[in-house]
Design an enzyme around this catalytic site. Structure first.
Site, PDB file in Angstrom:
ATOM      1  N   PRO A   2       8.456  23.891 -35.174  1.00  0.00           N
ATOM      2  CA  PRO A   2       7.341  22.944 -35.817  1.00  0.00           C
ATOM      3  C   PRO A   2       8.014  22.027 -37.216  1.00  0.00           C
ATOM      4  O   PRO A   2       9.058  22.846 -37.796  1.00  0.00           O
ATOM      5  CB  PRO A   2       6.653  24.314 -36.724  1.00  0.00           C
ATOM      6  CG  PRO A   2       6.451  25.262 -35.889  1.00  0.00           C
ATOM      7  CD  PRO A   2       8.108  25.388 -35.093  1.00  0.00           C
ATOM      8  N   GLU A   3       7.608  20.951 -37.337  1.00  0.00           N
ATOM      9  CA  GLU A   3       8.063  20.301 -38.480  1.00  0.00           C
ATOM     10  C   GLU A   3       7.301  20.606 -39.668  1.00  0.00           C
ATOM     11  O   GLU A   3       6.321  21.361 -39.732  1.00  0.00           O
ATOM     12  CB  GLU A   3       8.156  18.790 -38.118  1.00  0.00           C
ATOM     13  CG  GLU A   3       8.914  18.549 -36.754  1.00  0.00           C
ATOM     14  CD  GLU A   3       9.282  17.135 -36.585  1.00  0.00           C
ATOM     15  OE1 GLU A   3       9.416  16.331 -37.979  1.00  0.00           O
ATOM     16  OE2 GLU A   3       9.644  16.619 -35.624  1.00  0.00           O
ATOM     17  N   LYS A  52      10.098  23.901 -43.905  1.00  0.00           N
ATOM     18  CA  LYS A  52       9.637  24.533 -42.675  1.00  0.00           C
ATOM     19  C   LYS A  52       9.685  26.305 -42.926  1.00  0.00           C
ATOM     20  O   LYS A  52       9.487  26.964 -42.162  1.00  0.00           O
ATOM     21  CB  LYS A  52      10.641  24.554 -41.656  1.00  0.00           C
ATOM     22  CG  LYS A  52      10.825  23.093 -41.125  1.00  0.00           C
ATOM     23  CD  LYS A  52      11.901  22.746 -39.980  1.00  0.00           C
ATOM     24  CE  LYS A  52      11.955  21.412 -39.755  1.00  0.00           C
ATOM     25  NZ  LYS A  52      12.868  21.142 -38.587  1.00  0.00           N
TER      26      LYS A  52
END
Length: 270
Positions: A2-3, A52
């Protein structure tokens, strides 16, 4: 992986569901049993993200640090929790609902000094109000490494991943192979501002959309993009297709183990 906008959305969701209440904590999988026992019954006081990294603070000096990595997922739902399925590393419960964490690369309790050490290792996050873009600018300006690689280095800028780096470089017309030390102050200001704006849009919508109004499917009369990442983009995963701006074939190469996408006409070599 995930960004950063996804992790900021997770932090906000945890704050809404668990903020200000005593949280139940368990580790159905058993790998975080000691940590869950220490969290059980504590009140969630803060929920934030830095890049993150998800950071959940409680009413003592410990903070839960979660990094989803490549395979991790965090699922939040309202209502009573069902019987755990799969390898649930950590389950948090409250009257409003529950959250199940599976497969993270990091799930640990940190003390204040450890939290500071983690933050010190990370670059500024464009989504945080306390971010210092000049700190990242100095790190970029000292480096011979390509700007494409630097934008993926979480010690330089925390949060962007492969999609955002490809898209902001395209939107700024910057050759991804340009060494960081050759980037101008004006170019850096454009990149930082665009990252902050695009990632904030991602927090609001839950998807990555980077095309300007003139290049949307509706404006161009083209089919919407179909991809498991969702969103309308200029170059990411569009290798071999015509650029939406100039019709040049989008190119791709591997840089530091990740696929890089760019348009050689819109992002010319200096």
């Amino acid at each position: 992986m995930p960004e950063g906008h996804t992790v900021h959305r997770l932090a906000a969701a945890h704050g809404r569901m668990f903020g200000g209440v005593a949280v139940g904590a368990s580790s159905p999988q058993g790998r975080f049993a000691d940590g869950a026992r220490r969290l059980d019954g504590r009140v969630l006081t803060t929920a934030e993200a830095h890049g993150k990294h998800l950071l959940l603070g409680f009413d003592d000096d410990q903070m839960l640090h979660v990094h989803l990595g490549i395979y991790g997922t965090s699922t939040l739902a309202a209502g009573p929790p069902p019987a755990p399925t799969g390898a649930v590393r950590l389950r948090l419960t409250a009257p409003a609902g529950y959250a199940d964490l599976r497969g993270p690369s990091a799930c640990e309790l940190l003390g204040p000094g450890e939290v500071k050490a983690l933050r010190d290792r990370l670059g500024p996050d464009p989504l945080r109000a306390d971010a210092d873009p000049e700190l990242a600018r100095r790190r970029v300006g000292r480096s011979r490494t390509t700007i494409a690689a630097l934008l993926m280095d979480q010690a330089v800028v925390a949060g962007p991943g492969n999609i955002y780096r490809a898209e902001v470089l395209f939107r700024a017309g910057i050759d991804p192979m340009l060494p960081g030390r050759d980037l101008t102050d004006e170019q850096w200001a454009i990149l930082w501002a665009d990252l902050a704006a695009l990632m904030a849009d991602g927090v609001r919508t839950g998807r990555i959309d980077t095309v300007r109004p003139a290049h949307t499917p509706e404006a161009m009369g083209r089919p919407p993009r179909v991809d498991d990442h969702g969103g309308e983009v200029y170059v990411y995963r569009r290798a071999g297709l015509p650029c939406l701006v100039c019709a040049t074939e989008v190119r791709s190469t591997t840089l530091a183990g990740r696929n890089l996408f760019w348009c050689p006409t819109c992002q010319p070599t200096r």
